[in-house]
Write a protein that holds these residues in place. Structure first.
Motif, PDB file in Angstrom:
ATOM      1  N   GLY A  68      -8.782   9.503  -1.487  1.00 27.15           N
ATOM      2  CA  GLY A  68      -8.251   8.286  -2.303  1.00 27.15           C
ATOM      3  C   GLY A  68      -7.419   9.012  -3.454  1.00 27.15           C
ATOM      4  N   THR A  69      -7.130  10.005  -3.642  1.00 30.54           N
ATOM      5  CA  THR A  69      -6.375  10.408  -4.890  1.00 30.54           C
ATOM      6  C   THR A  69      -5.203  10.144  -4.615  1.00 30.54           C
ATOM      7  OG1 THR A  69      -7.851  12.393  -4.943  1.00 30.54           O
ATOM      8  CG2 THR A  69      -5.857  12.618  -6.146  1.00 30.54           C
ATOM      9  N   ASN A  70      -4.579  10.196  -3.514  1.00 34.36           N
ATOM     10  CA  ASN A  70      -3.151   9.352  -3.327  1.00 34.36           C
ATOM     11  C   ASN A  70      -3.134   8.669  -2.131  1.00 34.36           C
ATOM     12  OD1 ASN A  70      -2.748  12.534  -3.897  1.00 34.36           O
ATOM     13  ND2 ASN A  70      -1.006  11.352  -4.759  1.00 34.36           N
ATOM     14  N   TRP A  71      -2.542   7.474  -2.252  1.00 32.15           N
ATOM     15  CA  TRP A  71      -2.640   6.373  -1.115  1.00 32.15           C
ATOM     16  C   TRP A  71      -1.210   6.298  -0.735  1.00 32.15           C
ATOM     17  CZ3 TRP A  71      -6.755   4.571   1.255  1.00 32.15           C
ATOM     18  CH2 TRP A  71      -7.978   4.577   0.481  1.00 32.15           C
ATOM     19  N   PHE A  72      -0.891   6.309   0.541  1.00 31.51           N
ATOM     20  CA  PHE A  72       0.429   5.821   1.181  1.00 31.51           C
ATOM     21  C   PHE A  72       0.268   4.292   1.770  1.00 31.51           C
ATOM     22  CE2 PHE A  72       2.943   5.138   5.069  1.00 31.51           C
ATOM     23  CZ  PHE A  72       4.246   5.523   4.602  1.00 31.51           C
ATOM     24  N   ILE A  73       1.197   3.609   1.201  1.00 34.29           N
ATOM     25  CA  ILE A  73       1.203   2.092   1.240  1.00 34.29           C
ATOM     26  C   ILE A  73       2.556   1.669   2.117  1.00 34.29           C
ATOM     27  CG2 ILE A  73       0.736  -0.162   0.484  1.00 34.29           C
ATOM     28  CD1 ILE A  73      -0.789   1.346  -1.734  1.00 34.29           C
ATOM     29  N   TYR A  78      -3.203  -7.759   6.095  1.00 30.02           N
ATOM     30  CA  TYR A  78      -2.411  -8.908   6.027  1.00 30.02           C
ATOM     31  C   TYR A  78      -1.118  -8.454   5.600  1.00 30.02           C
ATOM     32  CZ  TYR A  78      -6.447 -12.146   6.499  1.00 30.02           C
ATOM     33  OH  TYR A  78      -7.470 -12.736   7.191  1.00 30.02           O
ATOM     34  N   SER A  79       0.124  -9.123   5.756  1.00 31.90           N
ATOM     35  CA  SER A  79       1.415  -8.867   5.584  1.00 31.90           C
ATOM     36  C   SER A  79       1.979  -7.504   6.099  1.00 31.90           C
ATOM     37  CB  SER A  79       1.417  -8.874   3.829  1.00 31.90           C
ATOM     38  OG  SER A  79       1.145  -9.960   3.346  1.00 31.90           O
ATOM     39  N   GLY A  80       1.383  -7.126   7.265  1.00 26.33           N
ATOM     40  CA  GLY A  80       1.766  -5.944   7.846  1.00 26.33           C
ATOM     41  C   GLY A  80       1.457  -4.586   7.218  1.00 26.33           C
ATOM     42  N   THR A  81       0.305  -4.503   6.475  1.00 27.40           N
ATOM     43  CA  THR A  81      -0.080  -3.447   5.437  1.00 27.40           C
ATOM     44  C   THR A  81      -0.762  -2.350   6.373  1.00 27.40           C
ATOM     45  OG1 THR A  81      -0.287  -5.135   3.615  1.00 27.40           O
ATOM     46  CG2 THR A  81      -1.615  -2.786   3.565  1.00 27.40           C
ATOM     47  N   PHE A  82      -0.325  -1.270   6.192  1.00 23.71           N
ATOM     48  CA  PHE A  82      -0.958   0.066   6.598  1.00 23.71           C
ATOM     49  C   PHE A  82      -1.154   0.873   5.389  1.00 23.71           C
ATOM     50  CE2 PHE A  82      -0.401   4.710   7.567  1.00 23.71           C
ATOM     51  CZ  PHE A  82      -1.624   4.822   8.424  1.00 23.71           C
ATOM     52  N   LEU A  83      -2.358   1.316   5.218  1.00 23.51           N
ATOM     53  CA  LEU A  83      -2.812   2.183   4.059  1.00 23.51           C
ATOM     54  C   LEU A  83      -3.525   3.386   4.562  1.00 23.51           C
ATOM     55  CD1 LEU A  83      -3.417   1.723   0.768  1.00 23.51           C
ATOM     56  CD2 LEU A  83      -5.443   0.821   1.715  1.00 23.51           C
ATOM     57  N   LYS A  84      -3.014   4.198   3.899  1.00 28.47           N
ATOM     58  CA  LYS A  84      -3.820   5.695   4.246  1.00 28.47           C
ATOM     59  C   LYS A  84      -3.948   6.727   3.285  1.00 28.47           C
ATOM     60  CE  LYS A  84      -0.293   8.902   6.132  1.00 28.47           C
ATOM     61  NZ  LYS A  84      -0.048   9.741   7.432  1.00 28.47           N
ATOM     62  N   THR A  85      -5.129   7.301   3.243  1.00 33.42           N
ATOM     63  CA  THR A  85      -5.303   8.511   2.364  1.00 33.42           C
ATOM     64  C   THR A  85      -5.707   9.847   3.129  1.00 33.42           C
ATOM     65  OG1 THR A  85      -6.508   9.260   0.395  1.00 33.42           O
ATOM     66  CG2 THR A  85      -7.710   7.976   1.795  1.00 33.42           C
ATOM     67  N   THR A  86      -5.215  10.858   2.823  1.00 30.14           N
ATOM     68  CA  THR A  86      -5.785  12.137   3.255  1.00 30.14           C
ATOM     69  C   THR A  86      -6.352  13.145   2.207  1.00 30.14           C
ATOM     70  OG1 THR A  86      -3.409  13.221   2.804  1.00 30.14           O
ATOM     71  CG2 THR A  86      -3.992  12.249   5.129  1.00 30.14           C
ATOM     72  N   ASN A  87      -6.676  12.699   0.970  1.00 30.11           N
ATOM     73  CA  ASN A  87      -7.163  13.465   0.114  1.00 30.11           C
ATOM     74  C   ASN A  87      -8.396  12.662  -0.702  1.00 30.11           C
ATOM     75  OD1 ASN A  87      -5.574  11.736  -1.525  1.00 30.11           O
ATOM     76  ND2 ASN A  87      -4.310  13.309  -2.246  1.00 30.11           N
ATOM     77  N   THR A 112      -7.049   7.606 -12.213  1.00 33.11           N
ATOM     78  CA  THR A 112      -5.787   7.801 -11.652  1.00 33.11           C
ATOM     79  C   THR A 112      -5.663   7.814 -10.165  1.00 33.11           C
ATOM     80  OG1 THR A 112      -5.210   8.918 -13.893  1.00 33.11           O
ATOM     81  CG2 THR A 112      -3.595   9.413 -11.751  1.00 33.11           C
ATOM     82  N   GLN A 113      -4.756   6.898  -9.982  1.00 32.64           N
ATOM     83  CA  GLN A 113      -4.453   6.769  -8.231  1.00 32.64           C
ATOM     84  C   GLN A 113      -2.856   7.053  -8.268  1.00 32.64           C
ATOM     85  OE1 GLN A 113      -5.885   3.074  -7.155  1.00 32.64           O
ATOM     86  NE2 GLN A 113      -7.734   4.078  -6.127  1.00 32.64           N
ATOM     87  N   LEU A 114      -2.506   7.916  -7.297  1.00 30.08           N
ATOM     88  CA  LEU A 114      -1.011   8.134  -7.057  1.00 30.08           C
ATOM     89  C   LEU A 114      -0.720   7.247  -6.042  1.00 30.08           C
ATOM     90  CD1 LEU A 114      -0.840  11.832  -7.639  1.00 30.08           C
ATOM     91  CD2 LEU A 114      -0.383  10.133  -9.362  1.00 30.08           C
ATOM     92  N   LEU A 115       0.088   6.343  -6.226  1.00 33.58           N
ATOM     93  CA  LEU A 115       0.524   5.160  -5.056  1.00 33.58           C
ATOM     94  C   LEU A 115       1.977   5.410  -4.685  1.00 33.58           C
ATOM     95  CD1 LEU A 115      -0.754   1.981  -6.693  1.00 33.58           C
ATOM     96  CD2 LEU A 115      -2.247   4.031  -5.550  1.00 33.58           C
ATOM     97  N   SER A 116       2.193   5.488  -3.334  1.00 36.34           N
ATOM     98  CA  SER A 116       3.449   5.564  -2.801  1.00 36.34           C
ATOM     99  C   SER A 116       3.536   4.309  -1.741  1.00 36.34           C
ATOM    100  CB  SER A 116       3.360   6.847  -1.648  1.00 36.34           C
ATOM    101  OG  SER A 116       4.554   7.053  -0.932  1.00 36.34           O
ATOM    102  N   GLN A 117       4.101   3.508  -2.517  1.00 35.90           N
ATOM    103  CA  GLN A 117       4.387   1.990  -1.992  1.00 35.90           C
ATOM    104  C   GLN A 117       5.942   2.051  -1.450  1.00 35.90           C
ATOM    105  OE1 GLN A 117       2.967  -1.513  -4.236  1.00 35.90           O
ATOM    106  NE2 GLN A 117       1.815   0.129  -5.569  1.00 35.90           N
ATOM    107  N   VAL A 118       6.084   2.359  -0.214  1.00 32.81           N
ATOM    108  CA  VAL A 118       7.313   2.592   0.468  1.00 32.81           C
ATOM    109  C   VAL A 118       8.579   1.638   0.539  1.00 32.81           C
ATOM    110  CG1 VAL A 118       6.107   4.907   1.309  1.00 32.81           C
ATOM    111  CG2 VAL A 118       6.499   2.792   2.440  1.00 32.81           C
TER     112      VAL A 118
END
Length: 723
Positions: free
Chosen positions: A70-75, A59-68, A21-27
């Motif tokens: 890889g359990t959660n990803w901010f995209i 690519y496509s101006g992507t910024f990706l980060k995790t602070t835990n 399980t990955q919790l994704l925040s594609q904003v």
């Protein structure tokens, strides 16, 4: 149905895959990645802060980060502004800490964040090429290199302002490294580096002995440094760059894009190079010999690795298809955070329902058909292990029975919802077949290259070649019933049959551009789409095809309408349009992925789309809003007052264009600082545009928004954010 590039990956396992399980925040996109996850855009820069925190740009101006871990990803894909019909790729970056960082990209674009990537401000650089390399000496002084002009740029205030420094020749500079403000190195083509010892007043060209493009350059100290590039071009210097020695012991033939020198770690004084698909390579003797470091970990597929970073025992590596792997024990073991199970170009898609069966077809990487039975949460990549070649079109007659067509006259048929496929050859002469349609369970048609149409009347057991009278490539066919149908193809080709394909009559679509798709709802009403933003509609069976205006001129590859008024169109650079009134008004919904080849809509708020670079996207009950374009043409350029005003957190900004133009729409704070770019020199057709601006990341206060058309400011208006 379109032929697009795809990158070759190396398979380790191709079966049913269910990832943790990955919790994704594609904003900033209503489209969500369902393959690969957490996202699939190529990543070119990575920064490791500690065991749990990693940032990446791509690519496509992507910024990706995790602070835990890889359990959660901010995209986010708005590093360089909102994606509309074009996308700006990020190639380089630099983070000073977890809040402040820079991203460099195409067309001289540079963006800066002060809140850990939640928002980005655009910085004017004066450059037009790709910002390939970036290096800072401290929080104030830094440099970047570009693909054109032979210039580097220098900042002394943390990237807010930049001054050009010429290196003396108009060449591409792929990387920059500074030992101090005066001693600066850049890597270039033909195995050359350039360096200065007086801050750029004079430059010396040095050949490293390779004839390859050098993608990176790093130094350990004033004497010892390395370059890497194509054709295993790794060289080491021990005299400050005056001479270079080839070092390849333990290295395979490969292209290397990145060098990382990990000083002060406990295990060894390592230098790393990355670029190979399976391994990074490290040296504990400054490049004399190299050992491999396996990056794959639990990764199903691997591909080009573009960037590697190490901080203590914590490491990260990123690459093509959004690959991102991390290690907490100096590379002894790696954890894969990307669920890449297929690595080719996907061309068409079908779904039973949004939480049920989804089938996508594409190139053979490893197999050309993939299936999900739970709305894209997990995928089965091995269902077509017996199927070879690339497949361009799929037609499901019901949830069990369907067909797919592709190269070398190959037809694949399933009778159990895609879990097994039987193949046959439609025609003795190898023909690329792009799409198909069935009028009923027995009668079907296939369109393909060389003007060929094939017909079956026994559910695909036998196929007959029909006479079309042309040799154009025929990209799509749509049959209203067993007798009446249309096909479209290159050079504006559209023909209609009313006798089951015995004869085909040419129609006039009002364009000579390639037409890629046609969809008819009855014998009279339907749409077609094609090259350069072509959309046409008929209400009299194709006797007349009327132009349907759309916002941009990007090519459009596939239509999917759930009824005569409600539907989607998919096209280049992730572009999709959506309408609920037959094309009078279009909402722009970019997937922020690569070219969207196929789309299948179940309704206004429910669709799947597929793309090159293995992308599968899902739109399901998205928030309304975004960008809406309406074919209402004003007499002059106008910018209206936002509504509501004051607002919290969303307000609509509307403007009008009497003719097609390059449009920039920016938001500023009360001090005149740019806080958001809504359009960035974007080509938009004449019409009325409404942009739903989301200010949820802004503080309460007064803001201004300005409309600039063809480099001329039209107007500026004030708006108030109240939380």
């Amino acid at each position: 149905m379109k032929i697009k590039f795809h990158k070759i990956c190396f398979v380790l396992l191709a079966v049913f895959i269910s990832f943790g399980t990955q919790l994704l925040s594609q904003v900033n996109s209503p489209w969500k990645w369902v393959h690969p996850t957490p996202q699939g855009n190529t990543l070119r820069y990575v920064k490791t802060f500690n065991a749990t925190t990693h940032y990446a740009l791509g690519y496509s101006g992507t910024f990706l980060k995790t602070t835990n871990s890889g359990t959660n990803w901010f995209i986010s894909t708005n590093v360089f502004g909102t994606q509309e019909n074009n996308q700006i790729y990020a190639y380089s970056g630099w983070f000073f800490d977890q809040n402040v960082g820079l991203a460099g990209g195409e067309t001289g674009k540079l963006a800066r964040t002060t809140n850990g990537g939640l928002t980005w401000d655009t910085i004017t650089t004066g450059e037009t090429g790709i910002i390939y390399g970036m290096h800072f000496l401290n929080a104030n002084t830094g440099f970047f290199s570009t693909s054109t002009g032979g210039n580097i740029r220098k900042t002394t205030n943390g990237g807010l302002n930049w001054t050009a420094i010429s290196t003396g020749a108009s060449v591409a500079l792929y990387s920059v490294f500074a030992l101090n403000p005066d001693t600066i190195y850049v890597s270039a083509t033909l195995g050359n580096i350039r360096y200065t010892t007086n801050g750029g007043t004079n430059w010396t060209i040095v050949s490293t002995g390779a004839s390859s493009t050098l993608y990176d350059i790093k130094f350990k100290d004033a004497m010892t440094g390395w370059v890497c590039g194509s054709s295993t071009a790794i060289r080491v210097t021990t005299n400050g760059g005056l001479n270079w020695t080839q070092t390849s012991t333990g290295l395979p033939t490969s292209t290397f894009y990145n060098i990382n020198y990990a000083s002060g770690v406990t295990d060894a004084d390592y230098v790393y190079v990355s670029g190979n698909s399976f391994y990074a390579f490290r040296s504990s003797n400054y490049g004399t010999t190299w050992d491999s470091v396996s990056l794959a970990g639990t990764q199903t597929y691997v591909s080009t690795q573009y960037s590697l970073d190490r901080n203590g025992n914590n490491m990260s590596s990123v690459g093509a298809f959004g690959l991102i792997n991390t290690s907490t024990n100096a590379g002894a073991n790696w954890t894969a955070h990307n669920s890449l199970g297929y690595s080719g170009t996907l061309n068409d898609v079908w779904c039973d329902n949004m939480s049920g069966r989804v089938i996508a077809v594409g190139s053979a990487a490893q197999y050309p058909i993939i299936v999900s039975t739970n709305g894209g949460s997990t995928w089965n990549f091995g269902v077509s292990a017996n199927v070879t070649g690339t497949y361009y079109g799929i037609k499901m007659l019901n949830s069990s029975t369907g067909y797919a067509v592709g190269t070398t006259s190959k037809l694949a048929k399933t009778t159990n919802g895609g879990m097994n496929w039987d193949t046959s050859t439609v025609y003795s002469t190898a023909t690329t077949m792009y799409n198909l349609d069935f009028a009923n369970t027995s009668t079907g048609y296939i369109s393909g290259a060389s003007g060929r149409i094939f017909k079956t009347t026994n559910a695909g057991a036998n196929w007959e070649l029909q006479t079309t009278g042309i040799t154009n490539t025929l990209y799509n066919i749509d049959m209203h019933d067993a007798n009446t149908g249309w096909f479209v193809g290159t050079t504006g080709t559209i023909r209609k049959t009313t006798d089951g394909g015995s004869t085909w009559t040419a129609q006039t679509p009002g364009t000579t551009s390639s037409l890629y798709d046609v969809q008819m709802f009855d014998a009279n009403t339907g749409y077609l789409c094609g090259l350069s933003g072509t959309v046409r509609k008929t209400t009299n069976g194709g006797t007349n095809w009327d132009t349907v205006a759309v916002p941009f001129t990007a090519s459009l590859y596939m239509l999917s309408f759930s009824d005569v008024n409600t539907g989607f169109i998919a096209g280049a650079t992730g572009l999709t349009y959506r309408t609920s009134n037959g094309g009078s008004v279009w909402q722009v919904l970019n997937t922020s992925g690569s070219t969207t080849n196929g789309i299948y809509a179940k309704g206004y708020d429910s669709a799947f789309a597929v793309a090159s670079s293995a992308g599968v996207f899902k739109l399901y009950n998205p928030l309304t809003g975004g960008i809406t374009w309406q074919n209402q043409i004003p007499e002059k350029f106008t910018l209206e007052q936002n509504y509501p005003n004051p607002f919290n957190p969303v307000t609509t900004i509307k403007f009008g264009l009497p003719k097609a133009a390059k449009v920039t729409l920016k938001v500023y704070d009360i001090l005149g600082r740019e806080v958001s770019i809504l359009f960035n020199n974007t080509d938009i057709n004449a019409g009325t545009i409404a942009y739903d601006f989301d200010g949820s990341e802004l503080a309460s206060g007064i803001y201004f928004y300005s409309l600039i058309v063809n480099n001329n400011k039209i107007d500026t208006k004030k708006m108030v954010m109240v939380k």
